[in-house]
Structures are given as C-alpha cells and as structure tokens.
Scaffold this motif. Structure first.
Motif, mmCIF file in Angstrom:
data_model
loop_
_atom_site.group_PDB
_atom_site.id
_atom_site.type_symbol
_atom_site.label_atom_id
_atom_site.label_comp_id
_atom_site.label_asym_id
_atom_site.label_seq_id
_atom_site.Cartn_x
_atom_site.Cartn_y
_atom_site.Cartn_z
ATOM 1 N N UNK A 173 -5.885 69.661 -17.700
ATOM 2 C CA UNK A 173 -7.350 70.115 -17.381
ATOM 3 C C UNK A 173 -7.146 71.727 -16.876
ATOM 4 N N UNK A 174 -8.298 72.454 -17.040
ATOM 5 C CA UNK A 174 -8.390 73.541 -16.262
ATOM 6 C C UNK A 174 -9.612 73.751 -15.416
ATOM 7 N N UNK A 175 -9.422 74.289 -14.336
ATOM 8 C CA UNK A 175 -10.537 74.568 -13.214
ATOM 9 C C UNK A 175 -10.996 76.135 -13.008
ATOM 10 N N UNK A 176 -12.162 76.300 -13.601
ATOM 11 C CA UNK A 176 -12.512 77.680 -13.684
ATOM 12 C C UNK A 176 -13.515 78.026 -12.435
ATOM 13 N N UNK A 177 -13.334 78.843 -11.617
ATOM 14 C CA UNK A 177 -14.015 78.972 -10.566
ATOM 15 C C UNK A 177 -14.632 80.635 -10.433
#
Length: 489
Positions: free
Chosen positions: A206-210
């Motif tokens: 999973x990636x979390x882009x902020x």
C-alpha cells in the motif's frame, strides 16, 4: 495574470493566494498536538464543529513545533466556493461536473520522469527512522488516540484482479514504523483487498500519498454504486483535469503512488493482526468524525508496517478536521454526483440539482430540487428520494423542494418546509434500514426499531407543492434588473 494550471497541492495553494480571503499564512509557532486544529476551529473549520466556528480561509502554518523543515496546510477544501474555484467550476454545478467526470474517466498513467515525491528518501531500515518526527500529523483534540493522517490517499491493488483503487482512511501513527488503518466493514474497497490478501496469507502492499491535487481528494470519496470494486477513482480526477493522473513506482513495495504528492508512505498491510487504536494513550477515543462527535477507538484496526517515507523538499503536510466543512465538500459533492446520475437515468429532466448539506456532514442529509411539469409528475418526487436512498445508503434524511427554492440555502429550504409542508401527510418514514454507525442516535438505546448500531429510520420530508395547487404557491414577483447601476459591487 495567467491562469494557474492546478496539478498538485502547491499549484492549488498558489491559486488561492491570488484570490481574496481564501488563504492565509502564519509564522507563529503552533503545536500539532491539538493546538493547530484548535486554532483552525475559529478561523475556518465550519461544518458540524462545535460553535463558535465559521467558514473561512485555508491556513498554512509555516512554523510547526518539532518539524522545522515542514509546513501544514489545513482547510484547502473547506468551502464549496473554494472547491469550485480549484475545479474551474461554479458551486452549484459541482455535482453535475463530478457526475460527468465519473461517466468519462481518464485512467492514471505511470510517469517516466523523476517524481517530485521522491526528492528526499527515508528508509525504515535507517537507525533514526521515526514516523513521529518525519510526519507532522496533527492530533485534532486532547482526546485523540494519537497523531492522525486525515488526508492520506491510500492506494492498493487487488491480489486477484490486479485492479487498483484509491481511498481515504483513518490512519493513526502507532510507532516509529507502524500505522493503524481503520476499515469500515463493507464500506471501502481497500478493506476488501486487505481481507482477500489475508485469506491468501499475504501482505497487501500500500502507498499513502499526502498533499495532492484537490481533484484527487474529491474523486477519492466516490463510493458504490457509482464506483464499484475495481473502479479506480483516480480516473475521475483525470477527467476533472482533462489529463491522466501521474503515478510512480514505490521504492520498497510493489505498488504505485501519486508522483507529485508532498509525502508518500510506503508499506504493507499485515495479515492476521488487529490492534486497539488508542493503545498508546488509552483515551477510549479515536478522532473527531464528520457527525461532530469524537468516535470511539476501534479494537479492530489493521496495521501498516512502514518501509519508507519519501517527500518533496520542504514538504507541506495537508490535513483536515473531521467534522469540518472540508468533509462536507469531499463526501457531499461526490454523493450529489451519485444521486444525480441515478435519478437522471430513471427520470430524465426532473431533478434540477442536489445539495448534501453541511448539517449532515455531507453524508446524512440531502436536498433534492425537483421540477414538476405535468400532472403525472406528482409522486415522482418521492420516487426520486427512494432512488437517492438506494444510490447512497448512508443518507438518513431527504428534503424535497420545488425548482423555485434554492436547494443550497437551508433558510430557503426551511421556508419551503414552513409554507409547503404538513407533517401528517408529507413525512414518509422507512424504519429499520442500514444507515451509518457513527450517528449515535442510530442505536437500539434510542428506539427498538434500530435492531443494531447503524440501523436508522430514513425520512423523506416532501416540501414540494402539489402539482394541482401550484398557482396558490407563487412567490412574490420582484422586478428583474441589474442592481450595479445603483449599487456598484
């Protein structure tokens, strides 16, 4: 002055800087521990936040305690007018714009350019790696379970189908290299992906882009039936901008991330592990949620084992307050689009517009503006409400108004209720229907008709004029003219 092309958070902020009273900055040091959100409550939070609060400008905090190289932006989408400006639209057209974009998606693409999100790289294997120090995630209230990432675009791929999806989830920093992630049962696609990976005995990359283009944040909030499992909402953001969203390969996991994000967290959702959300603070609470209450901490959160954090130089952390007007924009406008799409297919031309009002947090309440043109249209307004309930299950209350009522002005809606509505004939109740678990009144403690937490009585308030009585309900007819000749703007 040339028009700014918005494709990331920084260009969005640049546009707001050119607008009057839409963005302010402060260099006074602020503590992300409850203080930052406490300040913004007074400046521009709005929504269902406890009064006093108001709609106001977005704010950039340039001096964040403990994070000398980072800034925090809050409230970017905390006004419908601001969202419209960032999407080159009008406030009243946003639901139609998103519906059209969902109907004509542009799939994301993998960029070959060096991504801005990887200008600085921190690997979890490094001795000094610490999420608490790397991510200036605010704690919204003193009751929170910990620092929360509230605007993280979670991106993952189904282990069977290879189809990807982007969703916003509740993410709490639990340790130097661990995040908890809360999956609402049956409500989010990445939760289904994690469950399937767990059944296979696998970790889910999973990636979390902020800190991304606001078009992505709005599009990511679409839900079924408009975007079923396997529908990548980044394609709606692409349609909103007229070009594909650019992705990049992650460095430590087999997944992609948004190439021009301010921050990217790379990790894996671990199978077979559940944690208590407030395990570090034991408050019993999670964080403020959109209905205006602080949600209970879950003991069924999954864990993301973080492998790396990458970010732009001098990154901007983007955050929001759960009950604020920002949630109304992100949840409500896609809901409006879903309702428009559903009703237009069933009864073309009868629905003029939809507003998912602030008082419902963008989820619980909708106002439907209906046009009756022939006698056989009588009753169709209630059919439209039933279609809206089926299009978005979390809706609890629907107000039906005529086309001469401004559905975006709740004073006008309540005027229609006071002059066109009789409670004994114009209230339609549908008890015992699944709604939303975060509404504390949706509980057996309030009424036996709620057999379980999250079951509610859905209600239609029909504030439309009966077709055969329309001549009795004509509003006062004022002269149409341009007041600028007398009172210049």
């Amino acid at each position: 002055m040339s028009e700014i092309k918005i494709r990331d958070l920084r260009s969005a902020l640049d546009k707001l800087r050119r607008m009057e009273n839409e963005l302010m900055e402060t260099g006074v040091q602020v503590d992300p521990e409850a203080e930052l959100s406490g300040v913004y409550r007074y400046v521009g939070a709005g929504g269902t936040v406890m009064r006093p609060t108001k709609k106001g400008p977005a704010v950039i905090f340039n001096n964040v305690k403990g994070h000398p190289d980072a800034r925090v932006a809050i409230g970017v989408l905390a006004s419908r007018e601001r969202v419209a400006a960032l999407l080159d639209s009008r406030p009243e057209d946003l639901g139609h714009l998103l519906r059209d974009s969902a109907d004509h998606p542009i799939e994301p693409v993998l960029t070959e350019e060096k991504p801005a999100c990887q200008e600085v790289i921190h690997y979890a294997s490094e001795e000094d790696f610490d999420l608490y120090k790397l991510i200036p995630a605010p704690t919204n209230t003193p009751d929170d379970a910990g620092p929360y990432i509230t605007l993280g675009m979670c991106y993952a791929t189904h282990p069977d189908t290879g189809r990807s999806d982007v969703t916003i989830h509740r993410l709490c920093i639990q340790g130097k290299d661990e995040l908890s992630i809360f999956f609402t049962p049956g409500a989010r696609h990445i939760g289904a992906m994690a469950e399937r990976a767990e059944a296979l005995g696998q970790r889910l990359p999973i990636s979390v882009s902020i800190g991304v283009d606001p078009a992505i944040e709005i599009a990511s909030c679409f839900e079924p039936p408009t975007t079923p499992l396997g529908f990548d909402e980044l394609s709606i953001a692409g349609a909103l901008r007229g070009e594909a969203v650019k992705l990049t390969n992650c460095l430590t996991v087999k997944e992609r991330a948004i190439a021009n994000a301010e921050y990217v967290i790379e990790g894996e959702v671990l199978p077979g592990i559940r944690v208590r959300e407030d395990q570090n603070r034991n408050t019993g609470y999670a964080m403020p949620e959109f209905p205006g209450y602080t949600g209970a901490a879950s003991d069924q959160c999954w864990i993301i084992k973080v492998k790396a954090v990458t970010h732009r130089r001098n990154p901007i952390m983007q955050t929001c307050i759960g009950p604020s007007e920002e949630h109304v924009s992100m949840a409500g406008i896609p809901t409006e689009a879903s309702i428009i799409g559903m009703i237009d297919k069933a009864m073309p031309g009868k629905l003029k517009n939809v507003y998912c009002a602030s008082a419902g947090g963008g989820k619980y309440m909708a106002v439907l503006q209906i046009k009756k043109t022939v006698a056989s249209d009588e009753g169709r307004q209630r059919q439209a409400a039933l279609l809206a309930f089926s299009a978005f299950s979390e809706l609890k209350h629907i107000f039906l108004v005529d086309e001469d009522v401004d559905c975006f002005d709740m004073n006008d809606v309540l005027w229609a209720m006071n002059t066109r509505f009789q409670g004994d004939v114009d209230i339609i109740t549908i008890p015992g229907v699944r709604c939303h678990p975060l509404d504390p009144s949706n509980s057996p403690l309030c009424t036996p008709s709620c057999r379980d937490q999250g079951i509610a009585c859905k209600v239609i308030f029909d504030c439309t004029v009966p077709f055969d009585q329309k001549e009795r309900f004509i509003r006062s007819r004022f002269m149409e003219l341009d007041p600028a000749d007398w009172i210049p703007e």
